[in-house]
Design a protein around this motif. Structure first.
Motif, short mmCIF file in Angstrom:
data_model
loop_
_atom_site.label_atom_id
_atom_site.label_comp_id
_atom_site.label_asym_id
_atom_site.label_seq_id
_atom_site.Cartn_x
_atom_site.Cartn_y
_atom_site.Cartn_z
N ILE A 179 54.89 -23.80 43.27
CA ILE A 179 55.44 -23.55 41.95
C ILE A 179 54.93 -24.60 40.97
CG2 ILE A 179 57.54 -23.24 40.58
CD1 ILE A 179 57.16 -21.15 42.79
N ILE A 218 54.94 -25.80 36.76
CA ILE A 218 55.66 -25.69 35.51
C ILE A 218 54.74 -26.08 34.36
CG2 ILE A 218 57.60 -26.55 34.12
CD1 ILE A 218 58.47 -24.79 36.43
N GLY A 219 54.72 -25.29 33.30
CA GLY A 219 53.86 -25.58 32.16
C GLY A 219 52.40 -25.60 32.58
N GLN A 268 51.03 -28.03 34.34
CA GLN A 268 50.87 -29.00 35.41
C GLN A 268 49.92 -28.49 36.48
OE1 GLN A 268 54.83 -29.73 36.81
NE2 GLN A 268 55.37 -31.10 35.13
N ILE A 276 55.53 -28.45 41.47
CA ILE A 276 56.84 -29.07 41.41
C ILE A 276 57.63 -28.80 42.70
CG2 ILE A 276 58.03 -27.13 40.31
CD1 ILE A 276 59.55 -29.19 38.62
N ARG A 302 65.71 -25.43 38.35
CA ARG A 302 65.31 -26.50 37.44
C ARG A 302 66.08 -26.36 36.14
NH1 ARG A 302 62.05 -27.28 33.04
NH2 ARG A 302 60.67 -29.12 32.97
N VAL A 310 66.53 -26.29 32.29
CA VAL A 310 65.64 -25.90 31.19
C VAL A 310 66.07 -26.61 29.92
CG1 VAL A 310 64.78 -23.98 29.79
CG2 VAL A 310 65.21 -23.64 32.22
N LEU A 326 59.34 -21.85 28.57
CA LEU A 326 58.84 -22.52 29.77
C LEU A 326 57.92 -21.57 30.53
CD1 LEU A 326 59.25 -25.21 31.37
CD2 LEU A 326 60.95 -23.99 32.71
N VAL A 371 56.06 -20.61 33.92
CA VAL A 371 56.20 -20.81 35.35
C VAL A 371 55.09 -20.04 36.05
CG1 VAL A 371 57.69 -20.56 37.36
CG2 VAL A 371 58.69 -21.04 35.12
#
Length: 216
Positions: free
Chosen positions: A184, A186-187, A189, A193, A204, A206, A211, A213
Motif C-alpha cells: 500500500i 499513500i500519495g 510515496q 506504508i 490510516r 485522514v 488522498l 491510495v
C-alpha cells in the motif's frame, strides 16, 4: 442473522437507470449506492472498519453484518468469517444454499471494534450480491450507520482517491487486501506504508482534503 429469508429486491428497467437504497429515519440515515451488474460476482472479500464499537443503547442492539442475496436458484455460498458470527466461530468455513431472491445475513457476535467482519471471505458457485452494514458506530458522543453494496474481487482496483469528510478529528480510511503481499502506497510515496496479506485491514487517519491510495 443465520437464517435464509425471502427478502431480496429485484430492480429491472427497459433502459439504463441508476438506483440507491436509502435508510431514512430521523437519525442514523444513509444511502447505499447500488452497483448493478458490477455488484455481481463469485468471490468477495468483505471490507469494513475495525476502529469504532457499536453503541449499546438500543433494543435490538446494532451490530456489524453483511447480507448475501442470490441471483439464481441452487446457489451454494461458502463463507469464512474473520471473527465469530451468530452461529459460527472465527475462521470457521460454512455453507449456505440459496435460491433466487433469497438472502442470508452474517452478523458479528460482538459489538467490539476488534471483532468486526472486515476481511471475511465469500465464495459462491453462482453470482451473488452483498450489502455491508455497521449500525450506530460510535465516535466520542456521536454515532451513525455506515454501509454500502460492495463489489466482488474481480471489480476491485489498485488506485483510489479518497475525499475527506467533515469530522474534526479521527477520520479514517480502511484498506482491505484481496491478495497476499499487497503493498500500500499513500500519495506519491515510493516506500509502502504497509504490506498486507489477503483479508488484512489497514487503517490510516485522514487529514488531507484528498488522498491518493495505490496498491501493487
Amino acid at each position: 442473522p443465520n437464517a435464509v429469508l425471502n427478502t431480496g429486491i429485484l430492480i429491472e428497467s427497459s433502459t439504463p437507470v441508476s438506483c440507491y437504497y436509502e435508510v431514512s429515519p430521523p437519525n442514523n440515515s444513509d444511502i447505499f449506492a447500488l452497483k448493478g451488474k458490477n455488484a455481481l460476482g463469485n468471490e468477495f472479500i468483505i471490507p469494513g472498519q475495525n476502529h469504532w464499537n457499536n453503541v449499546n443503547r438500543y433494543t435490538p442492539p446494532p451490530f456489524s453484518s453483511f447480507d448475501i442475496v442470490a441471483t439464481e436458484d441452487n446457489t451454494v455460498v461458502e463463507i469464512t468469517p474473520t471473527n465469530a458470527v451468530v452461529g459460527f466461530g472465527a475462521n470457521e468455513t460454512f455453507l449456505v444454499r440459496l435460491n433466487r431472491g433469497q438472502v442470508y445475513s452474517v452478523r458479528a457476535a460482538s459489538q467490539a471494534a476488534f471483532q468486526k467482519l472486515g476481511g471475511s471471505e465469500v465464495v459462491s458457485n453462482k453470482p451473488v450480491a452483498i450489502t455491508i452494514k455497521d449500525d450506530s458506530i460510535i465516535h466520542e458522543t456521536c454515532y451513525d450507520l455506515v454501509g454500502d453494496q460492495i463489489v466482488p474481487v474481480k471489480v476491485t482496483g489498485k488506485e483510489y482517491v479518497v475525499s475527506k469528510g467533515f469530522l474534526n478529528s479521527n477520520e479514517r480510511i480502511f484498506i482491505t487486501a484481496t491478495e497476499n503481499n499487497t503493498q500500500i502506497f499513500i500519495g506519491g510515496q515510493t516506500t509502502p506504508i504497509a504490506t498486507l496479506q489477503k483479508g488484512q485491514v489497514f487503517d490510516r487517519v485522514v487529514t488531507e482534503a484528498t488522498l491518493f491510495v495505490r496498491a501493487t
